[in-house]
Design a protein around this motif. Structure first.
Motif, mmCIF file in Angstrom:
data_model
loop_
_atom_site.group_PDB
_atom_site.id
_atom_site.type_symbol
_atom_site.label_atom_id
_atom_site.label_comp_id
_atom_site.label_asym_id
_atom_site.label_seq_id
_atom_site.Cartn_x
_atom_site.Cartn_y
_atom_site.Cartn_z
ATOM 1 N N SER A 147 40.227 34.366 34.728
ATOM 2 C CA SER A 147 38.924 35.019 34.921
ATOM 3 C C SER A 147 38.995 36.534 34.774
ATOM 4 O O SER A 147 37.991 37.214 34.908
ATOM 5 C CB SER A 147 38.372 34.687 36.307
ATOM 6 O OG SER A 147 39.105 35.355 37.302
ATOM 7 N N TYR A 148 40.179 37.092 34.516
ATOM 8 C CA TYR A 148 40.293 38.544 34.492
ATOM 9 C C TYR A 148 39.574 39.174 33.297
ATOM 10 O O TYR A 148 39.425 40.383 33.235
ATOM 11 C CB TYR A 148 41.764 38.968 34.518
ATOM 12 C CG TYR A 148 42.361 38.972 35.911
ATOM 13 C CD1 TYR A 148 41.572 38.693 37.023
ATOM 14 C CD2 TYR A 148 43.702 39.247 36.123
ATOM 15 C CE1 TYR A 148 42.098 38.682 38.296
ATOM 16 C CE2 TYR A 148 44.237 39.239 37.403
ATOM 17 C CZ TYR A 148 43.438 38.956 38.484
ATOM 18 O OH TYR A 148 43.958 38.959 39.747
ATOM 19 N N GLU A 149 39.156 38.375 32.349
ATOM 20 C CA GLU A 149 38.406 38.914 31.227
ATOM 21 C C GLU A 149 36.941 38.489 31.285
ATOM 22 O O GLU A 149 36.232 38.561 30.303
ATOM 23 C CB GLU A 149 39.035 38.482 29.895
ATOM 24 C CG GLU A 149 40.387 39.129 29.632
ATOM 25 C CD GLU A 149 40.904 38.861 28.238
ATOM 26 O OE1 GLU A 149 40.435 37.889 27.614
ATOM 27 O OE2 GLU A 149 41.769 39.613 27.767
ATOM 28 N N PRO A 181 34.126 37.959 37.764
ATOM 29 C CA PRO A 181 35.036 37.662 38.875
ATOM 30 C C PRO A 181 34.538 36.479 39.690
ATOM 31 O O PRO A 181 33.336 36.250 39.820
ATOM 32 C CB PRO A 181 35.023 38.957 39.703
ATOM 33 C CG PRO A 181 33.759 39.650 39.320
ATOM 34 C CD PRO A 181 33.504 39.286 37.891
ATOM 35 N N GLU A 223 34.910 45.849 39.238
ATOM 36 C CA GLU A 223 35.889 46.819 38.755
ATOM 37 C C GLU A 223 35.687 48.185 39.405
ATOM 38 O O GLU A 223 36.655 48.933 39.612
ATOM 39 C CB GLU A 223 35.835 46.928 37.228
ATOM 40 C CG GLU A 223 36.378 45.705 36.530
ATOM 41 C CD GLU A 223 36.929 46.001 35.141
ATOM 42 O OE1 GLU A 223 36.869 47.169 34.703
ATOM 43 O OE2 GLU A 223 37.424 45.065 34.495
ATOM 44 N N PHE A 283 46.453 40.153 44.750
ATOM 45 C CA PHE A 283 45.838 40.198 43.432
ATOM 46 C C PHE A 283 46.742 39.428 42.468
ATOM 47 O O PHE A 283 47.875 39.845 42.207
ATOM 48 C CB PHE A 283 45.695 41.635 42.940
ATOM 49 C CG PHE A 283 44.809 42.502 43.791
ATOM 50 C CD1 PHE A 283 43.793 41.943 44.546
ATOM 51 C CD2 PHE A 283 44.991 43.871 43.844
ATOM 52 C CE1 PHE A 283 42.964 42.733 45.336
ATOM 53 C CE2 PHE A 283 44.177 44.669 44.623
ATOM 54 C CZ PHE A 283 43.164 44.102 45.373
ATOM 55 N N HIS A 328 44.698 47.075 40.181
ATOM 56 C CA HIS A 328 44.375 45.644 40.084
ATOM 57 C C HIS A 328 44.691 45.152 38.667
ATOM 58 O O HIS A 328 44.356 45.820 37.684
ATOM 59 C CB HIS A 328 42.892 45.443 40.395
ATOM 60 C CG HIS A 328 42.515 44.026 40.693
ATOM 61 N ND1 HIS A 328 42.594 43.022 39.748
ATOM 62 C CD2 HIS A 328 42.047 43.444 41.832
ATOM 63 C CE1 HIS A 328 42.189 41.895 40.293
ATOM 64 N NE2 HIS A 328 41.855 42.113 41.556
ATOM 65 N N ARG A 339 43.906 45.439 31.326
ATOM 66 C CA ARG A 339 43.614 44.914 29.993
ATOM 67 C C ARG A 339 43.888 45.995 28.945
ATOM 68 O O ARG A 339 43.812 47.194 29.214
ATOM 69 C CB ARG A 339 42.167 44.437 29.907
ATOM 70 C CG ARG A 339 41.123 45.512 30.108
ATOM 71 C CD ARG A 339 39.712 44.939 29.944
ATOM 72 N NE ARG A 339 38.708 45.954 30.193
ATOM 73 C CZ ARG A 339 38.259 46.278 31.388
ATOM 74 N NH1 ARG A 339 38.743 45.668 32.450
ATOM 75 N NH2 ARG A 339 37.336 47.221 31.530
ATOM 76 N N SER A 388 45.388 35.408 35.661
ATOM 77 C CA SER A 388 44.123 34.757 36.007
ATOM 78 C C SER A 388 43.281 34.603 34.759
ATOM 79 O O SER A 388 43.118 35.550 33.988
ATOM 80 C CB SER A 388 43.367 35.577 37.054
ATOM 81 O OG SER A 388 42.088 35.021 37.275
ATOM 82 N N GLU A 412 38.076 35.916 44.104
ATOM 83 C CA GLU A 412 38.589 37.244 43.751
ATOM 84 C C GLU A 412 37.862 38.343 44.521
ATOM 85 O O GLU A 412 38.483 39.338 44.933
ATOM 86 C CB GLU A 412 38.467 37.453 42.244
ATOM 87 C CG GLU A 412 39.487 36.646 41.457
ATOM 88 C CD GLU A 412 39.170 36.546 39.977
ATOM 89 O OE1 GLU A 412 40.038 36.059 39.231
ATOM 90 O OE2 GLU A 412 38.053 36.937 39.564
ATOM 91 N N LYS A 431 43.229 43.221 36.881
ATOM 92 C CA LYS A 431 42.025 43.043 36.072
ATOM 93 C C LYS A 431 41.815 44.214 35.113
ATOM 94 O O LYS A 431 41.279 44.041 34.019
ATOM 95 C CB LYS A 431 40.802 42.879 36.977
ATOM 96 C CG LYS A 431 39.533 42.467 36.234
ATOM 97 C CD LYS A 431 38.404 42.190 37.208
ATOM 98 C CE LYS A 431 37.156 41.688 36.505
ATOM 99 N NZ LYS A 431 37.300 40.348 35.960
ATOM 100 N N TRP A 434 30.710 41.983 37.008
ATOM 101 C CA TRP A 434 31.982 42.519 36.503
ATOM 102 C C TRP A 434 32.103 44.008 36.794
ATOM 103 O O TRP A 434 33.124 44.488 37.283
ATOM 104 C CB TRP A 434 32.075 42.257 34.990
ATOM 105 C CG TRP A 434 33.036 43.179 34.315
ATOM 106 C CD1 TRP A 434 34.376 43.037 34.230
ATOM 107 C CD2 TRP A 434 32.720 44.416 33.663
ATOM 108 N NE1 TRP A 434 34.931 44.096 33.564
ATOM 109 C CE2 TRP A 434 33.924 44.960 33.217
ATOM 110 C CE3 TRP A 434 31.524 45.110 33.433
ATOM 111 C CZ2 TRP A 434 33.983 46.177 32.525
ATOM 112 C CZ3 TRP A 434 31.577 46.316 32.757
ATOM 113 C CH2 TRP A 434 32.790 46.837 32.313
#
Length: 756
Positions: free
Chosen positions: A341-343, A346, A481, A335, A729, A734, A339, A350, A731, A477
């Motif tokens: 793309s984490y917001e 995916p 998650e 992981f 993760h 945040r 990245s 990923e 991601k 998304w």
């Protein structure tokens, strides 16, 4: 010394290519000559002399580390391994590792890769005799070596050595791409890479390392001009009209070596079969670059490993703290810590890494029908639940049927969360709304077939959708998650599982006792301030740009401002050692479920890990993982309290640590020590309990896409946790993400820091 030499050159370094590279480099406005011209036979002899200079600290620093850590490195190299060194050179440093392997009587094959056959013969001949190590010289380039190594048996273990800070000969992008190439093409999960890296040291220290008083480095650089004449077989360059010029560029973190032109001159390349006659004019004081030597901060080298999907095993500095050797490995999944793309939605890549993680964890289970935690379903439920949740939401979005067998959507849609304080925890009426629990769970093969079909269904969505609207992006998304969170749930269960198997392709830690407990945590004063919680993410919005705003769960929106009065908070979480002292000092008999009792009457406990129980003297300075109820009892004993959600958020905002210092996302497969010094530790190793009840707030609206996600747990029994654990993760690290558990739930990877 017995050894063999293998010519692995796919194509010899072409003189035509080299000539063209030299001419093209000199024809540019910013002139350069390929660094490879420095390494003819005489150049290699010069460089060997440089490594003995006291000013050239890099070699002595690496030897200093290896003298102390060669045994430790050898301990990680399994019996029957292949050890491959890129750019082996004189083998003075490598011999320390080989001697350690020999001492431990490990049968390995060592491959020394070098451009020069004569250099290979000389260095291998000088090693001496080994009983357990087979020596092989590989004659070729780095690229040749990577191709050769990639053809080793798939089940073999490889340790690749790349020392001497050779990584510094590439610019940072080139270095990252080359390390990624090694990982992609030459390594299998569990393989090791040992890299020597020079730090961004004091500029004066670096400058003199490449400008020694004996002028040996100057001789090395200037010999490259003679080599150019030999390459063209023409007296093109008059060395008397060139001089060595070098400087350290502190801003770019690199040493720069040049040829400086003394007087206006012209280089005349005579016509040949390959090129017409060429004249290149050089002006007085013009610089021609011949070599860069990049230096690295800890963050910069960590970024390269992150880009290359490599995880840390250990790192060791030299005694002067100017140089490091990093031991990293290729994990079964990775992981990324950083990245773009984490917001947002995916990526396919990923998803694939995430699936590798769930598959790796599933293979650690001895029997999928086992149930290591009484508050949870058996493993088979989660193996089916993760794809079923994805499938249900894809079917709803596209208004299609769920994947066969259709009853999987009924039994796998949602799990249980029983009231753990109720004596009858198996009473389904006392759980949150959940799927019907079958009398007999489906067999594993049918669940895995279902899982694979659902994964193919998702891949088809990505392949078919040229533009992903935000409404679909939200589904992708959310389901991503959801699986991310269940990776951690699965690990909660594996930690408690007596029959857990070791994760394949993961390096087993060589635990080191830490007999001295860390100093008492500092109390940090946080001033009165207004903090913003959550963010604004309209679930009903549906535009064609899923990147326009980060996604978030219903409990993250809307954003809201809260004024927090000044308070004091510990600089780090409470440790296992501190909690053990609390138990010894009080009549408290409840130990954390993250511990295993050995002899409670003597307060002898071990700490659970995926790799089995470890002694308390190993984990004494790890954050203690405990329930909120246990955390509250500890806080009462210390006459302190748990922070509120708002207070902990303020602390995180003011003391954010760099990504590479946070033990999240399987940086390590276990908690790690809190700081032994006065440094502040925020994210890492475990989530953190707050005193805030999980409940509604002004402006909260339950999700329409997943209505029961948050609101089903507004029961006064759950509390907010923030941060993330070693298994979280990146991601969901945040800022706006909020998690929650029952106050008495003892299995979550959750620690605590206290407030005044």
């Amino acid at each position: 010394m017995t050894y063999s030499i293998v010519d692995i050159r796919r194509t010899e370094i072409s003189k035509i290519w080299l000539k063209n590279s030299i001419i093209n480099g000199l024809n540019q406005s910013t002139k350069s000559i390929p660094t490879i011209v420095l390494y003819d036979e005489l150049g290699l002899q010069y460089f060997e002399k440089i490594t003995y200079l006291k000013e050239y600290y890099l070699t002595d620093a690496e030897i200093d580390i290896l003298k102390n850590k060669a045994d430790r490195i050898s301990d990680y190299i399994p019996e029957g391994s292949f050890v491959i060194e890129l750019g082996s050179g004189a083998l003075r440093k490598t011999k320390l590792i080989l001697d350690a392997i020999e001492k431990h009587k490990k049968n390995v094959t060592y491959y020394a890769l070098d451009l020069m056959e004569d250099e290979l013969k000389r260095s291998l001949s000088a090693l001496g005799e080994y009983q357990y190590i087979k020596l092989v010289g590989l004659w070729g380039t780095y690229d040749d070596g990577i191709v050769y190594t990639a053809n080793f048996p798939e089940d073999s273990h490889k340790t690749i050595l790349w020392m001497g800070s050779s990584i510094g000969n590439y610019n940072r992008d080139e270095a990252a791409n080359f390390v990624k190439t090694i990982q992609d093409k030459a390594m299998n999960p569990g393989d090791l890479l040992l890299v020597g890296v020079d730090r961004r040291n004091n500029p004066d220290k670096i400058t003199i390392a490449y400008n020694d008083p004996s002028r040996t480095t100057e001789g090395f650089i200037m010999n490259g001009l003679n080599h150019i004449n030999a390459i063209f077989n023409q007296p093109i360059i008059d060395r008397n009209n060139f001089e060595y010029f070098a400087k350290y560029n502190d801003g770019l973190g690199r040493h720069e070596a040049y040829y400086k032109i003394k007087n206006d001159t012209a280089l005349e390349f005579e016509a040949s079969d390959d090129n017409p006659k060429i004249e290149i004019k050089l002006k007085k004081d013009e610089l021609i670059n011949i070599e860069y030597s990049y230096k690295y901060s800890k963050a910069e080298i960590s970024d390269i490993f992150d880009f290359s999907f490599l995880s840390y095993v250990e790192s060791w500095p030299d005694s002067q703290s100017c140089y490091d050797i990093h031991l990293v490995f290729k994990p079964p999944f990775y992981f990324k810590k950083k990245s773009d793309s984490y917001e947002s939605v995916p990526t396919i890549e990923e998803w694939k890494e995430l699936w590798k993680s769930t598959d790796t964890l599933m293979n650690m289970v001895d029997s999928i029908y086992d149930k290591p935690i009484e508050y949870r379903h058996p493993f088979i439920f989660y193996i089916g639940h993760i794809p079923a949740f994805l499938d249900i939401h894809l079917a709803r979005y596209f208004k299609q049927d769920v994947t066969e067998p259709h009853n999987f959507a009924t039994i796998f849609e949602r799990g249980i969360d029983p009231d753990i304080n109720d004596p009858d925890i198996n009473d389904p009426k006392k759980c949150n709304p959940h799927s019907i629990v079958p009398d007999n769970w489906p067999d594993l093969n049918s669940v895995l077939s279902f899982r694979d079909t659902v994964r193919q269904r998702l891949m088809a969505v990505y392949n078919d959708q040229k533009i992903i609207p935000r409404s679909l992006g939200r589904v992708l998304w959310m389901t991503f998650e959801h699986e991310v969170m269940h990776v951690e749930t699965f690990l909660y269960m594996l930690i408690q599982y007596k029959n857990v198997r070791l994760p394949k392709g993961v390096i087993i830690p060589r635990w080191k006792p830490s007999y001295d407990q860390v100093p008492k945590a500092d109390l940090i004063t946080i001033p009165t301030q207004t903090v913003t919680l959550g963010h604004d993410d309209d679930e009903c919005a549906d535009d064609t740009d899923p990147l326009s705003l980060p996604f978030g769960w219903d409990n993250e929106r809307p954003s809201r401002k809260v004024t927090v009065q000044s308070f004091k908070i510990q600089s780090r979480p409470v440790t296992n050692g501190e909690y053990l002292y609390f138990m010894k000092t009080t009549i408290n008999k409840g130990y954390p479920s993250s511990w295993i009792p050995v002899d409670p009457s003597l307060f002898h406990y071990k700490v659970r890990t995926i790799f089995g129980p470890v002694d308390m003297n190993v984990a004494v300075n790890w954050p203690v993982m405990l329930s909120q109820e246990q955390a509250c009892r500890y806080a009462e004993w210390t006459r302190m309290r748990l922070p509120t959600e708002e207070e902990l958020r303020c602390f995180y905002d003011l003391h954010k640590r760099p990504d590479f210092e946070s033990n999240v996302g399987f940086s390590y497969w276990h908690p790690t020590d809190v700081p032994h010094d006065k440094n502040v530790q925020t994210l890492g190793s475990g989530w953190e309990w707050t005193s805030t009840e999980w409940n509604t707030y002004p402006g909260f609206e339950k999700s329409k896409l997943y209505p029961g996600y948050s609101s089903d747990f507004f029961d006064g029994k759950h509390a907010v946790i923030l941060g993330g654990s070693w298994a979280t993760h990146p991601k969901i690290i945040r800022r706006s993400f909020r998690n929650w558990y029952q106050r008495g739930y003892p299995f979550v990877f959750c620690s605590v820091r206290l407030c005044l």
